[in-house]
Design a protein around this motif. Structure first.
Motif, PDB file in Angstrom:
ATOM      1  N   THR A 165       0.851  -1.187   0.000  1.00  0.00           N
ATOM      2  CA  THR A 165       0.000   0.000   0.000  1.00  0.00           C
ATOM      3  C   THR A 165       0.887   1.237   0.000  1.00  0.00           C
ATOM      4  O   THR A 165       1.713   1.419   0.891  1.00  0.00           O
ATOM      5  CB  THR A 165      -0.906   0.011   1.232  1.00  0.00           C
ATOM      6  N   VAL A 166       0.725   2.075  -1.018  1.00  0.00           N
ATOM      7  CA  VAL A 166       1.548   3.276  -1.171  1.00  0.00           C
ATOM      8  C   VAL A 166       0.632   4.491  -1.101  1.00  0.00           C
ATOM      9  O   VAL A 166      -0.278   4.637  -1.916  1.00  0.00           O
ATOM     10  CB  VAL A 166       2.323   3.265  -2.498  1.00  0.00           C
ATOM     11  N   LEU A 167       0.898   5.367  -0.133  1.00  0.00           N
ATOM     12  CA  LEU A 167       0.100   6.571   0.052  1.00  0.00           C
ATOM     13  C   LEU A 167       0.997   7.800   0.021  1.00  0.00           C
ATOM     14  O   LEU A 167       2.102   7.780   0.565  1.00  0.00           O
ATOM     15  CB  LEU A 167      -0.650   6.527   1.390  1.00  0.00           C
ATOM     16  N   GLU A 168       0.507   8.857  -0.612  1.00  0.00           N
ATOM     17  CA  GLU A 168       1.165  10.161  -0.575  1.00  0.00           C
ATOM     18  C   GLU A 168       0.253  11.147   0.128  1.00  0.00           C
ATOM     19  O   GLU A 168      -0.976  11.055   0.017  1.00  0.00           O
ATOM     20  CB  GLU A 168       1.508  10.643  -1.984  1.00  0.00           C
ATOM     21  N   PRO A 169       0.823  12.106   0.882  1.00  0.00           N
ATOM     22  CA  PRO A 169       0.002  12.973   1.739  1.00  0.00           C
ATOM     23  C   PRO A 169      -0.955  13.859   0.967  1.00  0.00           C
ATOM     24  O   PRO A 169      -0.570  14.526   0.008  1.00  0.00           O
ATOM     25  CB  PRO A 169       1.045  13.800   2.502  1.00  0.00           C
ATOM     26  N   SER A 170      -2.212  13.864   1.396  1.00  0.00           N
ATOM     27  CA  SER A 170      -3.178  14.815   0.862  1.00  0.00           C
ATOM     28  C   SER A 170      -3.095  16.093   1.685  1.00  0.00           C
ATOM     29  O   SER A 170      -2.635  16.080   2.825  1.00  0.00           O
ATOM     30  CB  SER A 170      -4.594  14.231   0.948  1.00  0.00           C
ATOM     31  N   PRO A 171      -3.506  17.227   1.116  1.00  0.00           N
ATOM     32  CA  PRO A 171      -3.382  18.501   1.845  1.00  0.00           C
ATOM     33  C   PRO A 171      -4.216  18.522   3.120  1.00  0.00           C
ATOM     34  O   PRO A 171      -5.268  17.897   3.207  1.00  0.00           O
ATOM     35  CB  PRO A 171      -3.886  19.536   0.837  1.00  0.00           C
ATOM     36  N   ALA A 172      -3.710  19.263   4.094  1.00  0.00           N
ATOM     37  CA  ALA A 172      -4.487  19.502   5.316  1.00  0.00           C
ATOM     38  C   ALA A 172      -5.680  20.384   4.951  1.00  0.00           C
ATOM     39  O   ALA A 172      -5.608  21.189   4.019  1.00  0.00           O
ATOM     40  CB  ALA A 172      -3.615  20.208   6.355  1.00  0.00           C
ATOM     41  N   PRO A 173      -6.830  20.244   5.646  1.00  0.00           N
ATOM     42  CA  PRO A 173      -7.035  19.420   6.847  1.00  0.00           C
ATOM     43  C   PRO A 173      -7.418  17.985   6.552  1.00  0.00           C
ATOM     44  O   PRO A 173      -7.870  17.279   7.450  1.00  0.00           O
ATOM     45  CB  PRO A 173      -8.178  20.151   7.541  1.00  0.00           C
ATOM     46  N   GLY A 174      -7.281  17.541   5.295  1.00  0.00           N
ATOM     47  CA  GLY A 174      -7.575  16.153   4.999  1.00  0.00           C
ATOM     48  C   GLY A 174      -8.933  15.934   4.387  1.00  0.00           C
ATOM     49  O   GLY A 174      -9.693  15.075   4.838  1.00  0.00           O
ATOM     50  N   SER A 175      -9.278  16.726   3.362  1.00  0.00           N
ATOM     51  CA  SER A 175     -10.543  16.505   2.671  1.00  0.00           C
ATOM     52  C   SER A 175     -10.550  15.138   1.984  1.00  0.00           C
ATOM     53  O   SER A 175     -11.600  14.540   1.784  1.00  0.00           O
ATOM     54  CB  SER A 175     -10.787  17.619   1.652  1.00  0.00           C
ATOM     55  N   ILE A 176      -9.365  14.659   1.583  1.00  0.00           N
ATOM     56  CA  ILE A 176      -9.165  13.242   1.273  1.00  0.00           C
ATOM     57  C   ILE A 176      -8.484  12.691   2.525  1.00  0.00           C
ATOM     58  O   ILE A 176      -7.257  12.693   2.636  1.00  0.00           O
ATOM     59  CB  ILE A 176      -8.293  13.049   0.025  1.00  0.00           C
ATOM     60  N   PRO A 177      -9.231  12.262   3.521  1.00  0.00           N
ATOM     61  CA  PRO A 177      -8.658  12.036   4.860  1.00  0.00           C
ATOM     62  C   PRO A 177      -7.633  10.915   4.922  1.00  0.00           C
ATOM     63  O   PRO A 177      -6.757  10.923   5.782  1.00  0.00           O
ATOM     64  CB  PRO A 177      -9.874  11.719   5.728  1.00  0.00           C
ATOM     65  N   TYR A 178      -7.730   9.947   3.999  1.00  0.00           N
ATOM     66  CA  TYR A 178      -6.831   8.796   4.066  1.00  0.00           C
ATOM     67  C   TYR A 178      -5.728   8.868   3.012  1.00  0.00           C
ATOM     68  O   TYR A 178      -5.176   7.855   2.611  1.00  0.00           O
ATOM     69  CB  TYR A 178      -7.641   7.504   3.948  1.00  0.00           C
ATOM     70  N   ASP A 179      -5.441  10.100   2.571  1.00  0.00           N
ATOM     71  CA  ASP A 179      -4.317  10.373   1.669  1.00  0.00           C
ATOM     72  C   ASP A 179      -4.561   9.839   0.255  1.00  0.00           C
ATOM     73  O   ASP A 179      -5.569   9.209  -0.025  1.00  0.00           O
ATOM     74  CB  ASP A 179      -3.004   9.842   2.246  1.00  0.00           C
ATOM     75  N   PHE A 180      -3.596  10.137  -0.622  1.00  0.00           N
ATOM     76  CA  PHE A 180      -3.699   9.778  -2.034  1.00  0.00           C
ATOM     77  C   PHE A 180      -3.133   8.374  -2.257  1.00  0.00           C
ATOM     78  O   PHE A 180      -1.935   8.150  -2.071  1.00  0.00           O
ATOM     79  CB  PHE A 180      -2.932  10.761  -2.900  1.00  0.00           C
ATOM     80  N   PRO A 181      -3.951   7.427  -2.683  1.00  0.00           N
ATOM     81  CA  PRO A 181      -3.435   6.077  -2.943  1.00  0.00           C
ATOM     82  C   PRO A 181      -2.778   6.004  -4.320  1.00  0.00           C
ATOM     83  O   PRO A 181      -3.314   6.493  -5.308  1.00  0.00           O
ATOM     84  CB  PRO A 181      -4.690   5.213  -2.884  1.00  0.00           C
ATOM     85  N   LEU A 182      -1.611   5.373  -4.382  1.00  0.00           N
ATOM     86  CA  LEU A 182      -0.922   5.153  -5.653  1.00  0.00           C
ATOM     87  C   LEU A 182      -1.095   3.702  -6.083  1.00  0.00           C
ATOM     88  O   LEU A 182      -1.614   2.858  -5.343  1.00  0.00           O
ATOM     89  CB  LEU A 182       0.552   5.505  -5.522  1.00  0.00           C
ATOM     90  N   ALA A 183      -0.644   3.389  -7.271  1.00  0.00           N
ATOM     91  CA  ALA A 183      -0.882   2.090  -7.881  1.00  0.00           C
ATOM     92  C   ALA A 183      -0.303   0.956  -7.036  1.00  0.00           C
ATOM     93  O   ALA A 183       0.811   1.057  -6.523  1.00  0.00           O
ATOM     94  CB  ALA A 183      -0.290   2.050  -9.284  1.00  0.00           C
ATOM     95  N   ARG A 184      -1.053  -0.100  -6.928  1.00  0.00           N
ATOM     96  CA  ARG A 184      -0.550  -1.326  -6.306  1.00  0.00           C
ATOM     97  C   ARG A 184       0.250  -2.099  -7.359  1.00  0.00           C
ATOM     98  O   ARG A 184       0.829  -1.498  -8.264  1.00  0.00           O
ATOM     99  CB  ARG A 184      -1.727  -2.148  -5.778  1.00  0.00           C
ATOM    100  N   ARG A 185       0.302  -3.393  -7.261  1.00  0.00           N
ATOM    101  CA  ARG A 185       1.121  -4.182  -8.190  1.00  0.00           C
ATOM    102  C   ARG A 185       0.654  -3.997  -9.634  1.00  0.00           C
ATOM    103  O   ARG A 185      -0.539  -3.967  -9.927  1.00  0.00           O
ATOM    104  CB  ARG A 185       1.065  -5.660  -7.810  1.00  0.00           C
ATOM    105  N   SER A 186       1.611  -3.838 -10.532  1.00  0.00           N
ATOM    106  CA  SER A 186       1.304  -3.683 -11.949  1.00  0.00           C
ATOM    107  C   SER A 186       2.379  -4.377 -12.768  1.00  0.00           C
ATOM    108  O   SER A 186       3.485  -4.642 -12.278  1.00  0.00           O
ATOM    109  CB  SER A 186       1.204  -2.204 -12.339  1.00  0.00           C
ATOM    110  N   ALA A 187       2.066  -4.658 -14.033  1.00  0.00           N
ATOM    111  CA  ALA A 187       3.005  -5.371 -14.898  1.00  0.00           C
ATOM    112  C   ALA A 187       2.923  -4.807 -16.315  1.00  0.00           C
ATOM    113  O   ALA A 187       1.852  -4.350 -16.765  1.00  0.00           O
ATOM    114  CB  ALA A 187       2.705  -6.866 -14.900  1.00  0.00           C
ATOM    115  N   TYR A 188       4.076  -4.843 -17.023  1.00  0.00           N
ATOM    116  CA  TYR A 188       4.153  -4.328 -18.382  1.00  0.00           C
ATOM    117  C   TYR A 188       5.027  -5.251 -19.227  1.00  0.00           C
ATOM    118  O   TYR A 188       6.023  -5.797 -18.736  1.00  0.00           O
ATOM    119  CB  TYR A 188       4.745  -2.922 -18.406  1.00  0.00           C
TER     120      TYR A 188
END
Length: 710
Positions: free
Chosen positions: A680-703
């Motif tokens: 699980t990869v999360l990047e911080p969302s701006p305060a006060p947290g309107s996206i309270p659980y932060d920005f989720p990035l891609a899980r497993r992927s393949a190319y």
């Protein structure tokens, strides 16, 4: 190809940099038709040379800055498909994301903000900075890597040479020229999230002209990662509505078109590039409320014409360049979904905002190197730039009303109204800048070099600023180099900080002055044996006159941009590369930083305190290579006033397997798995947290990627 041969002799080889100057960027895949030995020498020879620090190629360990070089072979080996994946491998640099369509935030040494104007991005030396916000544009949509020959990065101030926004660092992307491509290549890629790319690269000679061309088309549905709650979730709780699309998923689909053309003959070079993104989805929504219906478009064109005579006169190298930058962005957004309710009323069709803008920039510069003093190399340059936000359109179905004790809130208009005349977020503006700089590299004693530089910029809207730098380089031994560095840099107030109007939340201030940073650094590089290279540096900086939007005494007027507060940071960066055998290379880096907001005496927030990157390359049989890379992000505090728990740490492991190297008449096949263990990869969302659980990035992927050399 990357690990074709790793003997001690090749590891020590230093080959002068062949800086690939090509531009009309559009992503694709390219690779020169070299033997394995030649390719290794070019890749690792080029890694020892850098030009971004002074404007002329020199050994990276003797460059008057802390710099990193990434080659096309590095990019290929790690299986990167986008620029952000490449930059995450740089010590002291972490790639985060903003609420603006997940546009990248390049956090260098803990310096970060929503628009990230503190990092100057160049393509072949031409700024990619947007006029409106000082970032790289709201509708970024990624940057492909197949046409990149090398990337040079300065960590630390660069305004003494590059002027505005070379604040926390400088990133210069050098695209491939005819010599890098040497033939024709076609490539295709397919992967997770229905991602599809196809590209064509050609380089050769036509009627005495060196021509490189690149074309890439692609589309993706983007990662669909879960978003449990958003800004509308809170409104639903307040007013008993059920309008939010959360729980929902991120929206990151887009279509992509990139292309470039590079023509060189004798002393002349002309380059033109296109970067177009259409049907761009808006991640977690511009207002941090999920917006599956909104779409954005951007079209960016850059071009430059350069004339260079390396023997203009005795001991004199002269370069004249003119460049043009154009950006058009159109966003049709549903800021809050249908049924969104405020104390001022309900939006049955959603709160709709459609901002469009058109920007352009003209730059003209003259620079010269003079080497007639024997032990000195002097560079002097001058130029003029003009930035213009020359057209603005906006339509929306809301205005603002002040509610006592609450603030300015959107009020429904009933229908979408064109407010371009007097009610748009900004009116057209332009500004000009004249600059002059001088730099002197002086080898004043055996094994000692002193580099000094100073640049003065004079802007038509806020006045002048002068920024110096100083670097002392000591070759302490045949395999040890030490540096002491000091410099000052600035970033200009953006147009939205200066001229925002009709925005009761954030109003511009035409009386702003530049934000500044002063940095001191010490660095050492050591090669104890031919197979092992080590590097370390420490730094300290202080930012002053930070540009922020500050709440006004009159609450009906929201906040206004001000120069306020300061921030101080310190840290260290470590790097290592070891040829463990003729077929195995291990490398990695570690970055540590602490940055404090002096107004609150709290951590500045969002940036990792510790960042560890490790990479292994293995050639296990002819034409087969494998790469593994570990990225570990640790210790991200919240900014002052944000009560949420700290952003979770994460570790990701990527694997890439490659067969062949796309020689003439042959195929190259590569398979990559990113985030192998599905972390699980999360990047911080701006305060006060309107996206309270932060920005989720891609899980497993393949190319899987196929290339063919014609």
């Amino acid at each position: 190809m990357l690990l074709a041969r790793m003997d001690e002799e090749s590891a020590m080889k230093v080959i002068p940099a062949r800086i690939a100057l090509a531009l009309f960027v559009v992503a694709g895949s390219a690779q020169a038709d070299f033997s394995d030995e030649e390719a290794l020498a070019l890749s690792y020879g080029d890694k020892t040379m850098v030009s971004i620090t002074t404007g002329m190629a020199q050994p990276i360990n003797r460059a008057p800055a802390v710099a990193t070089v990434i080659t096309a072979d590095d990019i290929e080996a790690i299986g990167a498909t986008d620029l952000d994946e490449v930059l995450e491998t740089v010590p002291g640099l972490h790639v985060s994301h903003s609420t603006l369509g997940y546009a990248p935030i390049y956090m260098i040494r803990g310096i970060a903000s929503q628009y990230n104007p503190q990092v100057l991005m160049l393509t072949n030396g031409i700024p990619m900075t947007s006029v409106l916000a000082g970032d790289r544009g709201t509708v970024w949509g990624g940057l492909p890597v197949e046409n990149i020959a090398r990337i040079e990065i300065i960590r630390g101030p660069g305004s003494a040479l590059y002027g505005a926004d070379a604040f926390a660092g400088v990133i210069n992307i050098v695209t491939k020229n005819a010599g890098n491509i040497d033939g024709t290549q076609v490539g295709v890629r397919y992967g997770s999230f229905s991602t599809r790319d196809a590209w064509l690269l050609h380089g050769g000679e036509i009627d005495g002209m060196q021509v490189a061309a690149y074309l890439r088309v692609g589309d993706t549905d983007g990662a669909k990662e879960p978003v449990p709650a958003d800004a509308q979730t809170r409104l639903d709780a307040l007013f008993g509505t059920n309008a939010s699309y959360a729980p929902g998923v991120t929206n990151l689909g887009r279509r992509m078109l990139d292309g470039s053309l590079d023509i060189a003959r004798d002393k002349w070079r002309f380059r033109i590039a296109l970067k177009r993104r259409s049907d761009g989805e808006n991640a977690t929504g511009l207002a941090q409320a999920l917006d599956p219906a909104g779409r954005s478009f951007s079209q960016r064109v850059t071009s430059d014409l350069t004339w260079q005579d390396r023997n203009f006169a005795q001991d004199l190298d002269l370069t004249v360049q003119g460049s043009y930058y154009y950006l058009n962005e159109k966003s049709d957004l549903v800021l809050f979904p249908p049924g969104a309710t405020f104390p001022t009323g309900t939006f049955p069709d959603g709160m709709i905002g459609n901002p469009y803008l058109w920007e352009r920039r003209f730059l003209f510069s003259v620079s010269a190197f003079y080497t007639g003093f024997g032990n000195q190399r002097i560079r002097i340059g001058a130029g003029r730039g003009n930035d213009s936000l020359y057209r603005v359109r906006e339509s929306r179905n809301y205005t603002y009303t002040y509610i006592p004790g609450v603030g300015n809130l959107p009020t429904p208009l009933g229908s979408v109204v064109d407010v371009s005349g007097s009610g748009a977020f900004m009116s057209p503006h332009s500004r000009s800048n004249n600059y002059l700089y001088v730099q002197d590299e002086w080898s004043f004693a055996r094994d000692w070099t002193l580099t000094g530089g100073i640049r003065h910029d004079d802007y038509s809207d806020f006045g002048g600023t002068t920024n110096p730098r100083l670097a002392l380089i000591w070759d302490a031994g045949y395999n040890v180099t030490a540096k002491l560095l000091a410099g000052r840099a600035f970033r200009t107030p953006s147009f939205q900080e200066l001229y925002n109007i009709n925005n009761p939340v954030a109003t511009g201030n035409p009386d702003l002055k530049p934000e500044t940073i002063s940095t001191a650094e010490a660095a050492v590089s050591w090669q104890p044996v031919s197979s092992l290279q080590l590097g370390a540096n420490i730094f300290h900086y202080k930012m002053r006159d930070i540009l922020r939007f500050v709440p006004n005494a009159d609450p009906t007027t929201g906040s206004t941009a001000q120069n306020t507060g300061s921030q101080a940071g310190h840290g260290l960066e470590l790097e290592a590369s070891w040829d463990a055998s003729k077929t195995v290379r291990l490398s990695g880096n570690y970055g540590y930083q602490r940055s404090t907001d002096k107004a609150t005496s709290r951590d500045a927030g969002d940036a990792p305190h510790h960042h560890l990157y490790m990479r292994g390359d293995w050639r296990f049989m002819p034409d087969w290579t494998a790469n593994a890379q570990l990225n570990w992000v640790i210790g991200r505090d919240r900014i002052a006033g944000d009560p949420r728990p700290n952003v979770p740490d994460y570790r990701t492991l990527d694997l890439t397997l490659r067969k062949g190297n796309a020689r003439y008449g042959s195929w190259d096949v590569a398979v990559s798995i990113r985030n192998l263990f599905d972390a699980t990869v999360l990047e911080p969302s701006p305060a006060p947290g309107s996206i309270p659980y932060d920005f989720p990035l891609a899980r497993r992927s393949a190319y899987i990627q196929l290339r063919y050399g014609l």
